[in-house]
Design a protein around this motif. Structure first.
Motif, mmCIF file in Angstrom:
data_model
loop_
_atom_site.group_PDB
_atom_site.id
_atom_site.type_symbol
_atom_site.label_atom_id
_atom_site.label_comp_id
_atom_site.label_asym_id
_atom_site.label_seq_id
_atom_site.Cartn_x
_atom_site.Cartn_y
_atom_site.Cartn_z
ATOM 1 N N THR A 1 0.808 -1.215 0.000
ATOM 2 C CA THR A 1 0.000 0.000 0.000
ATOM 3 C C THR A 1 0.845 1.271 0.000
ATOM 4 O OG1 THR A 1 -0.272 0.077 2.414
ATOM 5 C CG2 THR A 1 -1.889 -1.206 1.160
ATOM 6 N N GLY A 2 2.145 1.143 0.274
ATOM 7 C CA GLY A 2 3.049 2.279 0.128
ATOM 8 C C GLY A 2 3.633 2.390 -1.264
ATOM 9 N N GLY A 3 3.292 1.488 -2.135
ATOM 10 C CA GLY A 3 3.820 1.442 -3.504
ATOM 11 C C GLY A 3 4.576 0.153 -3.710
ATOM 12 N N GLY A 4 5.710 0.051 -3.023
ATOM 13 C CA GLY A 4 6.400 -1.220 -2.888
ATOM 14 C C GLY A 4 7.300 -1.634 -4.029
ATOM 15 N N PHE A 5 8.566 -1.919 -3.678
ATOM 16 C CA PHE A 5 9.539 -2.391 -4.655
ATOM 17 C C PHE A 5 10.256 -3.608 -4.104
ATOM 18 C CE2 PHE A 5 8.995 2.108 -5.299
ATOM 19 C CZ PHE A 5 8.845 2.218 -6.673
ATOM 20 N N GLY A 6 10.612 -4.493 -5.009
ATOM 21 C CA GLY A 6 11.457 -5.624 -4.674
ATOM 22 C C GLY A 6 12.647 -5.654 -5.609
ATOM 23 N N SER A 7 13.494 -6.645 -5.428
ATOM 24 C CA SER A 7 14.726 -6.720 -6.208
ATOM 25 C C SER A 7 14.465 -6.799 -7.706
ATOM 26 C CB SER A 7 15.539 -7.936 -5.764
ATOM 27 O OG SER A 7 15.887 -7.833 -4.397
ATOM 28 N N PHE A 8 13.310 -7.343 -8.093
ATOM 29 C CA PHE A 8 13.038 -7.582 -9.510
ATOM 30 C C PHE A 8 11.899 -6.716 -10.041
ATOM 31 C CE2 PHE A 8 14.592 -11.565 -7.543
ATOM 32 C CZ PHE A 8 15.853 -11.575 -8.127
ATOM 33 N N SER A 9 11.688 -5.559 -9.428
ATOM 34 C CA SER A 9 10.614 -4.666 -9.880
ATOM 35 C C SER A 9 10.851 -4.126 -11.284
ATOM 36 C CB SER A 9 10.438 -3.496 -8.898
ATOM 37 O OG SER A 9 9.699 -3.900 -7.768
ATOM 38 N N ALA B 1 -11.060 -3.481 -8.664
ATOM 39 C CA ALA B 1 -11.330 -2.623 -9.808
ATOM 40 C C ALA B 1 -12.807 -2.530 -10.141
ATOM 41 C CB ALA B 1 -10.563 -3.138 -11.021
ATOM 42 N N HIS B 2 -13.636 -3.435 -9.580
ATOM 43 C CA HIS B 2 -15.067 -3.477 -9.882
ATOM 44 C C HIS B 2 -15.921 -2.957 -8.726
ATOM 45 C CE1 HIS B 2 -13.596 -6.140 -13.062
ATOM 46 N NE2 HIS B 2 -12.967 -6.802 -12.108
ATOM 47 N N GLN B 3 -15.419 -3.054 -7.525
ATOM 48 C CA GLN B 3 -16.146 -2.626 -6.328
ATOM 49 C C GLN B 3 -15.363 -1.524 -5.632
ATOM 50 O OE1 GLN B 3 -18.224 -6.953 -5.207
ATOM 51 N NE2 GLN B 3 -16.632 -6.117 -3.886
ATOM 52 N N GLU B 4 -15.962 -0.346 -5.532
ATOM 53 C CA GLU B 4 -15.333 0.812 -4.896
ATOM 54 C C GLU B 4 -13.923 1.044 -5.446
ATOM 55 O OE1 GLU B 4 -16.860 1.569 -0.864
ATOM 56 O OE2 GLU B 4 -17.002 -0.609 -0.713
ATOM 57 N N PRO B 5 -13.851 1.282 -6.757
ATOM 58 C CA PRO B 5 -12.542 1.363 -7.412
ATOM 59 C C PRO B 5 -11.672 2.525 -6.940
ATOM 60 C CG PRO B 5 -14.313 2.032 -8.906
ATOM 61 C CD PRO B 5 -14.970 1.417 -7.705
ATOM 62 N N GLU B 6 -12.261 3.636 -6.476
ATOM 63 C CA GLU B 6 -11.426 4.746 -6.018
ATOM 64 C C GLU B 6 -10.686 4.402 -4.736
ATOM 65 O OE1 GLU B 6 -10.666 8.092 -7.404
ATOM 66 O OE2 GLU B 6 -11.069 6.568 -8.918
ATOM 67 N N LEU B 7 -11.353 3.703 -3.824
ATOM 68 C CA LEU B 7 -10.681 3.274 -2.599
ATOM 69 C C LEU B 7 -9.625 2.227 -2.928
ATOM 70 C CD1 LEU B 7 -10.383 3.338 0.440
ATOM 71 C CD2 LEU B 7 -12.317 1.760 0.631
ATOM 72 N N PHE B 8 -9.947 1.336 -3.841
ATOM 73 C CA PHE B 8 -8.978 0.323 -4.282
ATOM 74 C C PHE B 8 -7.741 0.996 -4.869
ATOM 75 C CE2 PHE B 8 -7.603 -2.457 -7.914
ATOM 76 C CZ PHE B 8 -7.028 -3.454 -7.153
ATOM 77 N N TRP B 9 -7.947 1.990 -5.729
ATOM 78 C CA TRP B 9 -6.809 2.698 -6.330
ATOM 79 C C TRP B 9 -5.982 3.394 -5.260
ATOM 80 C CZ3 TRP B 9 -5.770 7.992 -6.384
ATOM 81 C CH2 TRP B 9 -4.722 8.396 -7.218
ATOM 82 N N ALA B 10 -6.643 3.993 -4.270
ATOM 83 C CA ALA B 10 -5.918 4.705 -3.214
ATOM 84 C C ALA B 10 -5.015 3.763 -2.417
ATOM 85 C CB ALA B 10 -6.907 5.403 -2.279
ATOM 86 N N LEU B 11 -5.433 2.503 -2.276
ATOM 87 C CA LEU B 11 -4.619 1.537 -1.539
ATOM 88 C C LEU B 11 -3.375 1.139 -2.317
ATOM 89 C CD1 LEU B 11 -7.327 -0.883 -0.086
ATOM 90 C CD2 LEU B 11 -6.202 1.043 1.051
ATOM 91 N N LYS B 12 -3.341 1.392 -3.605
ATOM 92 C CA LYS B 12 -2.204 1.015 -4.441
ATOM 93 C C LYS B 12 -1.165 2.135 -4.457
ATOM 94 C CE LYS B 12 -4.462 -0.067 -8.281
ATOM 95 N NZ LYS B 12 -4.627 -0.651 -9.652
ATOM 96 N N GLY B 13 -0.598 2.401 -3.292
ATOM 97 C CA GLY B 13 0.455 3.401 -3.194
ATOM 98 C C GLY B 13 0.123 4.611 -2.364
ATOM 99 N N GLY B 14 -1.141 4.745 -1.952
ATOM 100 C CA GLY B 14 -1.541 5.903 -1.152
ATOM 101 C C GLY B 14 -1.402 5.708 0.340
ATOM 102 N N CYS B 15 -0.920 4.531 0.771
ATOM 103 C CA CYS B 15 -0.702 4.165 2.179
ATOM 104 C C CYS B 15 -2.024 3.854 2.875
ATOM 105 C CB CYS B 15 0.057 5.237 2.947
ATOM 106 S SG CYS B 15 1.728 5.516 2.321
#
Length: 597
Positions: free
Chosen positions: A221-229, A256-270
């Motif tokens: 939820t912070g964005g997130g990177f690994g060695s092979f990003s 992506a189908h249910q409450e997509p704005e909240l879902f998007w916010a979790l993908k890097g918005g913390c």
């Protein structure tokens, strides 16, 4: 107006100055604030007993083992460099503090959640009683977001289940949606839990973090990177679905189908700004045949040769390494020393070694350079990369084990990450470096800035944390996240940091304040030198300066307005507050009092 009303108005006029004066002297209405132990409004014993019943007795006061009886304290001191031990202590965190900012202090009360209903009960209780609420899964936050004094802690460590799916379809998806391989991970799981299930046991790959003891939820939820990003994109880009409890106490499944704005916010918005995640499902990928690593250390004999080396390494990286096969670190260090600690995927050992021959030939032709540690290239079957038993047998020096009796056998930490366990940060900074800096017309300036910065503090270029050179699919998926879009064109993330050893209450150590000030000053000077090259550079929220200026734009750039709209929709009263999180500008530094305006 009636005569009587006119008379009343006339009689009141002489009193108007007195009324205005009294109004000016009256204190302003108090700002809305949360309650603390011992203040009016703090929950009564009966209130706490009710919460305890609601969570089946899993409410307690978190106690530091460093302040316990002699035997418990002795065990804690012995395990202070074991991240798995620290993670199992609700009163401790993986980072023990940040100089001039915060110290690791336990919460006033804690719910040790084992299921989503425990989280619902805790969130409802905190909202009703105006409590400061914090969430701890992995506990690695550099900004102290997983601890706060006088707060109610939701501790999700026990919610660490991992379930691998051969064919996953998100809730609410269209009937003709194709199923895909995935993994569902509980909020308390670490990446080593996920890797052991997905890679070691099932032969697939999930894009996670490089440090194995980091919590899955916080990293994703912070964005997130690994060695092979550089091959697979950010961790957030693989998120397919999340279950979380929002400020109204509702348990929601978002995708992506249910409450997509909240879902998007979790993908890097913390997530700490939007709710408490209880479970998330991530896409898995086909596993490459091989993973491997490369190390090399070279020293230059003068400032001129140092800058020439820096320019040549950047050129070599641009031409040979800035692609999906390579990741991890190129470090410009003190005494004009260049250190390489990189990983690769999808290449055999011979091919990986051959990739470096042009740079070795360039060095060999110039007596100004001394190879302090010769090139080493190791490769192994990718399925064994996170297999603790494999490393115990073949390369035990590469890992640190969880030495506690009865510890899960898959627990292992990379040796290179142990210095971060319990560390106390003196200063930290990050900057995404745009691909234009690799242009032939910019190489000399880029090299000069890196060398000037390294004169103050080591500068690590984390090549996997910039997605320039990644495949189109990884770029598209990562673009559909809340992470600052600068990551898409960045060839690397520059990281600069300084830290001391663990400093917890009861650990016996104290912060060396003069050393901490010097460290913070050196980090600042190194960052300033780099800033001459990239003014107001975007930064990675999970690895950044606690005192980041203009953090809204630095962390999220053009995405911030959209994130703030999601925050105002799902948490209008600001129950979830973390340092420099979305909407936190409405609160004081400790998250207890709402700011005026």
């Amino acid at each position: 107006m009636k005569r009587r009303d006119c008379l009343k108005a006339g009689l009141a006029l002489p009193l108007l100055p007195l009324v205005l004066k009294a109004a000016a002297a009256a204190p302003a209405a108090p700002l809305w604030q949360r309650v603390r132990p011992g203040t009016a409004g703090w929950p009564s014993a009966a209130d706490w007993a009710g919460l305890s019943r609601a969570v089946d007795g899993r409410l307690s006061v978190p106690q530091s083992p460093l302040l316990a009886d002699p035997a418990t304290r002795a065990e804690a001191l012995a395990q202070l460099r074991n991240p798995f031990y620290l993670g199992d202590q609700p009163a401790l965190t993986q980072t023990s503090g940040y100089f001039g900012a915060w110290r690791s202090v336990p919460s006033a009360q804690m719910v040790a959640a084992t299921q989503a209903s425990d989280v619902v009960a805790a969130v409802d209780f905190a909202r009703r009683h105006r409590l400061r609420l914090v969430v701890k899964g992995g506990g690695h936050s550099y900004h102290g977001t997983s601890c706060a004094p006088d707060s109610l802690l939701v501790w999700t460590r026990a919610m660490n289940q991992v379930q691998v799916h051969d064919a996953f379809v998100a809730q609410g998806a269209d009937p003709d949606t194709a199923a895909q391989p995935a993994v569902s991970v509980g909020a308390g799981a670490m990446w080593i839990d996920a890797y052991a299930a997905v890679t070691t046991r099932h032969g697939r790959y999930v894009q996670g973090g490089g440090c194995t003891s980091v919590g899955v939820t916080g990293l994703v939820t912070g964005g997130g990177f690994g060695s092979f990003s550089k091959a697979f994109g950010t961790a957030a880009a693989s998120l397919l679905e999340a279950e979380l409890v929002t400020a109204d106490g509702q348990l929601r499944v978002v995708n992506a189908h249910q409450e997509p704005e909240l879902f998007w916010a979790l993908k890097g918005g913390c997530a700490g700004s939007f709710g408490v995640v209880t479970r998330m499902t991530l896409r898995t990928h086909a596993l490459p045949d091989t993973f491997g690593g490369v190390t090399l250390k070279v020293q230059a004999d003068s400032e001129a040769s140092w800058r020439a080396l820096a320019a040549q390494v950047l050129r070599f990286y641009r031409d040979a390494l800035c692609n999906p096969h390579w990741g991890e670190q190129i470090t410009f260090g003190g005494e004009r020393t260049l250190s390489i600690a990189m990983v690769f995927q999808g290449l055999d050992r011979a091919t990986a070694e051959a990739t470096w021959q042009p740079l070795l030939a360039w060095l060999g032709e110039r007596p100004a350079y001394t190879v302090r540690a010769p090139l080493q290239v190791l490769a192994l079957p990718a399925r064994d990369f996170w297999d603790a038993d494999f490393f115990r047998q073949h390369a035990p020096a590469f890992i640190v084990e969880d030495t506690r009796p009865g510890a899960p056998s898959h627990h292992m930490l990379w040796q290179g990450d142990q210095g971060q366990v319990g560390w106390f940060l003196h200063g930290y900074a990050s900057a995404w470096l745009p691909s234009a800096l690799l242009g032939e017309d910019r190489l000399a300036a880029s090299a000069d800035a890196l060398c000037r910065a390294a004169a103050h503090m080591d500068v690590g270029l984390h090549c996997n944390k910039g997605l320039f050179g990644a495949p189109a699919g990884a770029l598209a998926a990562s673009a559909d996240t809340a992470t600052h879009p600068a990551v898409l064109d960045a060839f690397a993330l520059a990281l600069i940091g300084n830290a001391g050893g663990p400093v917890f209450p009861g650990s016996g150590g104290e912060v060396d304040e003069p050393a901490a000030r010097r460290g913070a000053l050196r980090v600042g000077r190194a960052y300033d030198a780099l800033s001459a090259l990239v003014p107001q550079a975007p930064a990675y929220v999970s690895e950044s300066d606690y005192f980041q200026r203009g953090w809204q734009q630095a962390f999220w750039g053009p995405h911030y307005a959209r994130l703030l709209a999601a925050k105002q929709r799902y948490d209008p009263e600001g129950l979830f507050v973390i340092h420099h999180g979305v909407g936190s500008e409405a609160w004081g530094a400790d998250g207890f009092q709402r700011q005026p305006g």
